[in-house]
Design an enzyme around this catalytic site. Structure first.
Site, PDB file in Angstrom:
ATOM      1  NE  ARG A 565       0.164   5.553  -3.025  1.00 18.85           N
ATOM      2  CZ  ARG A 565       0.792   6.299  -3.912  1.00 18.85           C
ATOM      3  NH1 ARG A 565       0.182   7.350  -4.456  1.00 18.85           N
ATOM      4  NH2 ARG A 565       2.014   6.015  -4.291  1.00 18.85           N
ATOM      5  CG  HIS A 569       2.619   6.567   1.311  1.00 13.52           C
ATOM      6  ND1 HIS A 569       3.331   6.749   0.154  1.00 13.52           N
ATOM      7  CD2 HIS A 569       1.928   5.406   1.136  1.00 13.52           C
ATOM      8  CE1 HIS A 569       3.090   5.758  -0.690  1.00 13.52           C
ATOM      9  NE2 HIS A 569       2.221   4.923  -0.114  1.00 13.52           N
ATOM     10  CG  ASN A 597       5.622   9.662  -0.370  1.00 17.17           C
ATOM     11  OD1 ASN A 597       4.875   8.691  -0.320  1.00 17.17           O
ATOM     12  ND2 ASN A 597       6.431   9.993   0.633  1.00 17.17           N
ATOM     13  CG  HIS A 694      -3.220  -2.331  -2.127  1.00 20.46           C
ATOM     14  ND1 HIS A 694      -2.153  -3.180  -2.318  1.00 20.46           N
ATOM     15  CD2 HIS A 694      -2.686  -1.198  -1.614  1.00 20.46           C
ATOM     16  CE1 HIS A 694      -1.034  -2.590  -1.950  1.00 20.46           C
ATOM     17  NE2 HIS A 694      -1.330  -1.380  -1.516  1.00 20.46           N
TER      18      HIS A 694
END
Length: 822
Positions: A565, A569, A597, A694
């Site tokens: 993740r 990001h 975040n 995911h």
């Protein structure tokens, strides 16, 4: 590319082209098979997608005078190009095809042309950001370069590397021999099997491309629910030497000709029997579009025949009448539909009739003459004005069908106020219908029937949009303008042919979505990413990083999901430059402290890896590369696929919490998701494949709370969510959710990298709205079904998309400490 002064541009060029190639090319006879249709996404060079790909900042906004000044200068430079003589030898059921990376196109403003697309060529396939040009024929790529652009840097110092084509690196590439029927000047061949050289020269600033003709595969997919892969053998130019404008912003990574010649890709696809000899381009109001090969349009579209010129046929049509605000004038003249021109350019008497009639119906005071604005007919808006009316504009084409211009105006910011302008420029000779008049339509270039077709479309729906109407001239209802949401004012006396706009500032903000000018500095050469980048300088780098990830994952099973993740990001803000790792300092709040975040963790894993690397090879391995490799290792540790990670990224020096809002949100619908990914040069397949990340991890209640309570006025719970999942989540997340860490795993196998995620979506058990949104359109739904059926298909697609995403680079240095700049 050098630009002339800003006054109204002069269209002085041969037979209507963005780049009309002066190359003598003939086609090889080809067989005939069943037709198909292929498509891909198109992007304007001013659009968010291209800005995202290039990670560009400090861009003039579309509403600014500078924006329109540069656009008009760009048009004039394009139109002013005349070609020198080529000195080369060179030189049943309708199925729609698109590029394998997706059918999106991007509208972009500093790379010399209007629309760009990501295309994949060769084996193994590499992607190229090519300019789309309806006015030229040859598809060429920078190749085994002696003189070409290898990449670019933005004004903030970020770096974007381009792939460079090489026939020797592709197992499916073959040189076109000099004795081939496609190479006309065979008498100049040194031998029958020597290379077929080509050279195309342009008068504009000594612009040319020189190289050899080759054949290779262009990777396409059927533009339907099945997304069947199709590899088409096409002829392309291996452009070894580029000069002039090609070294200064015009088509730096290749040019995709869409003209009528037999050498153009649409012609080759038709000759091979893969598609009909037709294609369509859709021009969305947000700068995102579509191109589909083999698309012949629909029976209810408007149509007009092409005016063919035997020397160099182009997409030239005839207009017979113009209607402005209900006042019509017969005026037969020809014009070229050119996707490579920003605005529309007309000669007198058409130009003056439109301008003066529009002026007579304008209620606002005419703006004083301003040489910095390329438009003649502009009107002042008062500081508090929130709406205004402008005259409708429609054109009758030869054959009687009408073409309604959905939004003929532009809002321009002048100092502390706004003016609106009729976005029409007086031409010196050639009449051009530019991209601004095509916005809101799917334009069909049917080369079999030799007609131009058009139908209103928002370019997102699988079928054409009904947002725009095609009312007859005498209708009491004005045709709406999709880009600005005007209100019909029929029944208000003399306003029956006026369009009313509400919220001037809102409109200016809206159109700015696709129109910031890229401020770029081109550099050549640029150090490309490479899988063996550290082989000599830090050969144990990957092992050191892998050990750091393994050690952390043994103690905390959430580490792999956290690192994956974190990499996503990082790449989605300023490119993969490790800006997400920087700490806040003083008044500057860093990315990691931005709202999306704050739940990121496991930064210590990167710190540990960096510490060990600095002990073995100080100052060599960037934090951005550590994070990219750690993400790969996290997938592998979770039972997923492995891949060679291209390396050589640099670390950025800027990190802003405010920019974290650019991340795609869990509440996004499919259009928002597609736009977000397109901004980074990622296709719909990338969207679906990367969403599979995911399959790992945990989500807090706040990310899906809006789906399980108070969803809307009609439903308390999102009706697309399976009732059993909703009930379970309501138990985990009470209405007054006090536990800070309350939430649930992304799927039942949240520590195993598998395709359970996609199977759950098909059952209505996707956790986020953005997950379930993947079923909203046939393209993404088909991919969800494919990945749900095959773990291998998902794994392969995920690897390709990860490599593509992690190649969006930026940064300027190799940090000594990943949390602070040097």
């Amino acid at each position: 590319m050098a630009m002339p002064p800003p006054p109204p541009p002069r269209a002085d060029f041969l037979a209507a082209a963005l780049l009309t190639l002066a190359v003598a090319l003939a086609s090889m006879p080809r067989g005939c098979r069943g037709f198909a249709t292929f498509g891909f996404d198109v992007h304007h060079r001013f659009s968010d997608p291209v800005k995202g790909v290039l990670a560009v900042d400090r861009l003039p906004e579309k509403g600014s005078v500078e924006y329109y000044r540069v656009m008009a200068m760009r048009d004039r430079a394009v139109h002013g190009r005349r070609l020198a003589v080529s000195s080369s030898s060179s030189s049943g059921n309708q199925t729609v095809l698109t590029f394998s990376g997706g059918n999106e196109t991007f509208l972009s403003p500093t790379l010399g042309y209007l629309h760009y697309a990501n295309v994949s060529v060769g084996t193994p396939s590499l992607s190229y950001l090519v300019a789309l040009d309806t006015g030229s024929d040859l598809f060429w790529l920078p190749c085994d370069c002696k003189s070409c652009v290898r990449g670019l840097t933005t004004s903030s110092g970020q770096t974007i590397q381009f792939n460079i084509y090489s026939p020797n690196a592709s197992s499916t590439s073959t040189e076109v021999p000099c004795n081939s029927t496609i190479c006309r000047q065979q008498s100049q061949c040194s031998s029958a099997l020597s290379s077929c050289d080509y050279q195309v020269k342009y008068l504009s600033n000594g612009t040319s491309t020189t190289g050899i003709l080759v054949e290779d595969v262009l990777h396409l997919t059927t533009d339907d629910d099945h997304s069947k892969a199709v590899d088409a053998k096409i002829t392309l130019g291996c452009g070894q030497i580029q000069t002039g404008s090609f070294l200064n912003g015009a088509a730096p990574n290749g040019l995709f000709g869409l003209g009528m010649s037999n050498i153009s890709v649409p012609s080759i696809l038709a000759e091979e029997g893969l598609t009909s000899n037709s294609f369509s381009m859709c021009f969305g109001p947000d700068g995102i579009g579509r191109i589909s090969f083999g698309d012949k349009g629909s029976s209810d579209q408007g149509e007009t025949p092409f005016n063919l010129r035997q020397s160099h046929p182009t997409y030239n049509i005839t207009l017979t009448q113009i209607n402005v605000g209900g006042t019509a004038q017969d005026a037969e003249f020809s014009a070229i539909f050119d996707s490579g021109t920003s605005f529309t350019y007309l000669n007198d008497p058409a130009y003056s009739f439109i301008g003066e009639t529009f002026n007579s119906l304008a209620k606002e005071k005419r703006h004083s003459s301003d040489s910095s604005i390329p438009f003649e007919y502009c009107y002042d808006l008062s500081p508090n004005q929130r709406s205004f009316e402008f005259a409708t504009l429609n054109m009758t084409m030869k054959g009687g069908d009408q073409f309604y211009v959905t939004n003929p105006i532009e809002i321009v910011s002048v100092e502390d106020s706004y003016v609106y302008c009729l976005a029409l420029v007086k031409s010196g000779d050639v009449n051009i219908i530019g991209q601004n008049f095509m916005t809101g339509y799917r334009i069909v270039f049917d080369r079999e029937r030799m007609v131009l077709g058009w139908k209103s479309s928002n370019c997102y729906n699988a079928t054409d949009s009904s947002i725009l109407t095609t009312n007859p001239t005498n209708s009491s209802s004005a045709p709406p303008a999709v880009a600005v949401n005007p209100q019909d004012t029929s029944g208000s006396g003399n306003n029956t042919n006026l369009v009313k706009l509400r919220s001037v500032l809102g409109m200016a903000m809206g159109v700015a979505l696709y129109s910031s000018i890229l401020v770029l500095s081109f550099v050549s050469p640029i150090y490309s990413l490479s899988s063996n980048y550290y082989d000599k300088t830090c050969p144990d780098a990957e092992l050191i990083i892998e050990n750091a990830v393994k050690n952390a994952a043994m103690k905390d099973k959430t580490v792999p999901a956290a690192l994956l993740r974190m990499h996503f990001h990082d790449c989605f803000i300023r490119g993969c430059d490790a800006s997400v790792l920087l700490n806040s300092k003083g008044s500057n709040k860093a990315e990691k402290d931005g709202p999306p975040n704050v739940s990121l963790h496991a930064f210590y894993v990167i710190d540990n890896a960096k510490k060990d690397l600095e002990a073995f090879c100080p100052g060599v391995v960037s934090c951005a590369d550590i994070l990219a490799l750690a993400a790969r290792d996290s997938v592998v540790l979770s039972g997923g696929p492995t891949w060679d990670v291209p390396k050589g990224r640099k670390d950025g020096r800027t990190s802003k919490a405010s920019e974290s809002t650019q991340l795609p949100a869990p509440v996004f619908n499919i259009s928002q998701l597609q736009r977000s990914f397109s901004q980074r040069g990622l296709s719909m397949e990338d969207l679906v494949a990367l969403s599979g990340g995911h399959t790992l991890g945990f989500s807090h209640c706040s990310s899906f709370a809006g789906r399980i309570r108070n969803f809307n006025a009609t439903h308390d719970v999102d009706p697309s969510m399976h009732p059993s999942l909703a009930a379970s989540l309501r138990g985990v997340c009470p209405s007054k959710n006090r536990p800070k860490n309350a939430g649930t795993t992304m799927d039942p196998s949240s520590t195993t990298f598998d395709n359970t995620y996609y199977r759950l979506i098909l059952q209505g058990k996707g956790l986020f709205s953005s997950d379930q949104a993947l079923l909203a359109v046939p393209k993404t739904k088909g991919l969800v079904e494919k990945f749900a059926d095959s773990h291998e298909e998902f794994a392969d697609a995920f690897v390709k998309s990860m490599i593509k995403m992690s190649s969006i680079t930026g940064g300027q240095e190799v940090r000594k400490d990943c949390r602070v700049v040097n």
